[in-house]
Design a protein around this motif. Structure first.
Motif, PDB file in Angstrom:
ATOM      1  N   PHE A  63       0.839  -1.202   0.000  1.00  0.00           N
ATOM      2  CA  PHE A  63       0.000   0.000   0.000  1.00  0.00           C
ATOM      3  C   PHE A  63       0.873   1.251   0.000  1.00  0.00           C
ATOM      4  CE2 PHE A  63      -2.143   3.535   1.986  1.00  0.00           C
ATOM      5  CZ  PHE A  63      -3.307   3.609   1.231  1.00  0.00           C
ATOM      6  N   LYS A  64       1.874   1.272   0.864  1.00  0.00           N
ATOM      7  CA  LYS A  64       2.754   2.433   0.939  1.00  0.00           C
ATOM      8  C   LYS A  64       3.477   2.680  -0.386  1.00  0.00           C
ATOM      9  CE  LYS A  64       3.819   2.631   5.867  1.00  0.00           C
ATOM     10  NZ  LYS A  64       3.743   4.062   6.075  1.00  0.00           N
ATOM     11  N   ASP A  65       3.721   1.603  -1.130  1.00  0.00           N
ATOM     12  CA  ASP A  65       4.372   1.719  -2.434  1.00  0.00           C
ATOM     13  C   ASP A  65       3.381   1.953  -3.567  1.00  0.00           C
ATOM     14  OD1 ASP A  65       6.864   1.350  -1.284  1.00  0.00           O
ATOM     15  OD2 ASP A  65       6.932  -0.803  -1.710  1.00  0.00           O
ATOM     16  N   GLY A  66       2.099   2.019  -3.251  1.00  0.00           N
ATOM     17  CA  GLY A  66       1.078   2.309  -4.252  1.00  0.00           C
ATOM     18  C   GLY A  66       0.614   1.118  -5.069  1.00  0.00           C
ATOM     19  N   HIS A  67       0.849  -0.107  -4.594  1.00  0.00           N
ATOM     20  CA  HIS A  67       0.533  -1.288  -5.396  1.00  0.00           C
ATOM     21  C   HIS A  67      -0.863  -1.873  -5.201  1.00  0.00           C
ATOM     22  CE1 HIS A  67       4.508  -1.307  -6.968  1.00  0.00           C
ATOM     23  NE2 HIS A  67       5.042  -1.422  -5.778  1.00  0.00           N
ATOM     24  N   ASN A  68      -1.452  -1.770  -4.039  1.00  0.00           N
ATOM     25  CA  ASN A  68      -2.760  -2.408  -3.843  1.00  0.00           C
ATOM     26  C   ASN A  68      -3.831  -1.428  -3.366  1.00  0.00           C
ATOM     27  OD1 ASN A  68      -1.873  -2.097  -1.248  1.00  0.00           O
ATOM     28  ND2 ASN A  68      -2.181  -4.197  -0.610  1.00  0.00           N
ATOM     29  N   HIS A  69      -3.786  -0.212  -3.883  1.00  0.00           N
ATOM     30  CA  HIS A  69      -4.765   0.795  -3.488  1.00  0.00           C
ATOM     31  C   HIS A  69      -6.191   0.360  -3.774  1.00  0.00           C
ATOM     32  CE1 HIS A  69      -1.973   4.552  -3.277  1.00  0.00           C
ATOM     33  NE2 HIS A  69      -1.785   3.714  -2.299  1.00  0.00           N
ATOM     34  N   ILE A 125     -11.047  10.270   9.119  1.00  0.00           N
ATOM     35  CA  ILE A 125      -9.619  10.366   8.797  1.00  0.00           C
ATOM     36  C   ILE A 125      -9.044   8.980   8.527  1.00  0.00           C
ATOM     37  CG2 ILE A 125      -7.336  10.967   9.717  1.00  0.00           C
ATOM     38  CD1 ILE A 125      -8.642  13.213  11.284  1.00  0.00           C
ATOM     39  N   TRP A 126      -8.206   8.896   7.501  1.00  0.00           N
ATOM     40  CA  TRP A 126      -7.505   7.661   7.132  1.00  0.00           C
ATOM     41  C   TRP A 126      -6.013   7.831   7.346  1.00  0.00           C
ATOM     42  CZ3 TRP A 126      -7.551   2.692   5.614  1.00  0.00           C
ATOM     43  CH2 TRP A 126      -6.432   2.205   4.958  1.00  0.00           C
ATOM     44  N   ASP A 127      -5.360   6.785   7.840  1.00  0.00           N
ATOM     45  CA  ASP A 127      -3.899   6.739   7.851  1.00  0.00           C
ATOM     46  C   ASP A 127      -3.487   5.295   7.630  1.00  0.00           C
ATOM     47  OD1 ASP A 127      -1.309   7.661   7.945  1.00  0.00           O
ATOM     48  OD2 ASP A 127      -1.327   8.187  10.067  1.00  0.00           O
ATOM     49  N   ASP A 128      -2.338   5.097   7.012  1.00  0.00           N
ATOM     50  CA  ASP A 128      -1.931   3.728   6.689  1.00  0.00           C
ATOM     51  C   ASP A 128      -1.541   2.931   7.929  1.00  0.00           C
ATOM     52  OD1 ASP A 128       0.445   5.114   7.060  1.00  0.00           O
ATOM     53  OD2 ASP A 128       1.138   4.850   5.009  1.00  0.00           O
ATOM     54  N   VAL A 129      -0.753   3.515   8.833  1.00  0.00           N
ATOM     55  CA  VAL A 129      -0.333   2.807  10.042  1.00  0.00           C
ATOM     56  C   VAL A 129      -0.456   3.740  11.239  1.00  0.00           C
ATOM     57  CG1 VAL A 129       1.605   1.685  11.232  1.00  0.00           C
ATOM     58  CG2 VAL A 129       1.280   1.318   8.784  1.00  0.00           C
ATOM     59  N   VAL A 130      -0.998   3.220  12.330  1.00  0.00           N
ATOM     60  CA  VAL A 130      -1.052   3.971  13.584  1.00  0.00           C
ATOM     61  C   VAL A 130      -0.175   3.246  14.597  1.00  0.00           C
ATOM     62  CG1 VAL A 130      -3.186   2.823  14.379  1.00  0.00           C
ATOM     63  CG2 VAL A 130      -2.534   5.027  15.338  1.00  0.00           C
ATOM     64  N   THR A 131       0.718   4.004  15.215  1.00  0.00           N
ATOM     65  CA  THR A 131       1.576   3.438  16.255  1.00  0.00           C
ATOM     66  C   THR A 131       1.211   4.091  17.584  1.00  0.00           C
ATOM     67  OG1 THR A 131       3.306   2.998  14.637  1.00  0.00           O
ATOM     68  CG2 THR A 131       3.978   3.014  16.950  1.00  0.00           C
ATOM     69  N   THR A 132       1.607   5.336  17.776  1.00  0.00           N
ATOM     70  CA  THR A 132       1.250   6.044  19.014  1.00  0.00           C
ATOM     71  C   THR A 132      -0.037   6.845  18.843  1.00  0.00           C
ATOM     72  OG1 THR A 132       2.483   8.044  18.433  1.00  0.00           O
ATOM     73  CG2 THR A 132       3.691   6.298  19.621  1.00  0.00           C
ATOM     74  N   GLY A 133      -0.374   7.163  17.609  1.00  0.00           N
ATOM     75  CA  GLY A 133      -1.555   7.982  17.341  1.00  0.00           C
ATOM     76  C   GLY A 133      -1.243   9.466  17.283  1.00  0.00           C
ATOM     77  N   SER A 134       0.030   9.851  17.404  1.00  0.00           N
ATOM     78  CA  SER A 134       0.360  11.279  17.441  1.00  0.00           C
ATOM     79  C   SER A 134       0.044  11.981  16.123  1.00  0.00           C
ATOM     80  CB  SER A 134       1.814  11.498  17.848  1.00  0.00           C
ATOM     81  OG  SER A 134       2.684  10.847  16.955  1.00  0.00           O
ATOM     82  N   SER A 135       0.283  11.347  14.981  1.00  0.00           N
ATOM     83  CA  SER A 135      -0.043  11.970  13.694  1.00  0.00           C
ATOM     84  C   SER A 135      -1.545  12.144  13.548  1.00  0.00           C
ATOM     85  CB  SER A 135       0.480  11.122  12.530  1.00  0.00           C
ATOM     86  OG  SER A 135       1.874  11.054  12.546  1.00  0.00           O
TER      87      SER A 135
END
Length: 193
Positions: A44-50, A152-162
């Protein structure tokens, strides 16, 4: 895909969920299921399976909002530069909105300059603080977002700060952020599914 509940301190009023558990590459003793999920995120990050991810997100949005979906703005947490943001989020956001009927918020957000990319690194407190301070180089169209319901969409959530920084920025201009959807939720302890 199994849904993973996401908890972010201070965001308890929002419905937060993720499709996958994401185990960083440094986590070695994981099963094939986790390796497969990790590859989905990398692709996904590389744009392959959007297209495949967009179908899942659109289905979730329609299930959540029903006939009210046409009043919901879908907005991606911006990537670290405008160029990366367009490459990763423009087509994806268009596709999710076309499939679901949501309003595409992509063109109403701009990244000025570069922000520090934090995924793929062992996040240190100083790096996280630097990224939060840089969050101000995201411009949002206040007139567009005012009084809008936003998912809101984000690809990966770790701490949630973004997510928190972006959600707060939208809410400061009058948006009503109700949901956060993530492709992956970072986990450090492998749980076989």
């Amino acid at each position: 895909m199994n849904m993973v509940k996401v908890y972010i301190k201070g965001q308890e009023d929002k419905n937060l969920s993720s499709f996958l558990r994401y185990y960083p590459a440094r986590i070695k003793n994981i099963g094939f299921d986790a390796v497969f999920d990790r590859q989905i995120i990398y692709d996904f990050k590389d744009g392959h399976n959007h297209a495949e991810v967009a179908k899942c997100v659109a289905k979730m949005l329609v299930k959540k909002y029903g006939r009210k979906i046409g009043k919901v703005v879908f907005s991606c947490v911006p990537a670290s530069s405008q160029e990366r943001n367009e490459a990763r989020n423009k087509y994806f956001s268009e596709l999710v909105c076309r499939l679901s009927g949501a309003i595409d918020g992509f063109s109403h957000v701009r990244v000025r300059g570069e922000r520090t990319a934090v995924h793929g690194t062992k996040i240190k407190k100083e790096l996280r603080m630097k990224r939060l301070q840089e969050g101000m180089n995201i411009e949002v169209d206040a007139d567009f977002f005012k009084n809008k319901i936003v998912c809101i969409w984000d690809d990966v959530v770790t701490t949630g700060s973004s997510f928190c920084a972006y959600s707060n920025q939208l809410e400061q201009v009058g948006a009503h952020v109700t949901d956060g959807i993530f492709l992956g939720k970072t986990s450090y302890k492998y749980v076989q599914q």
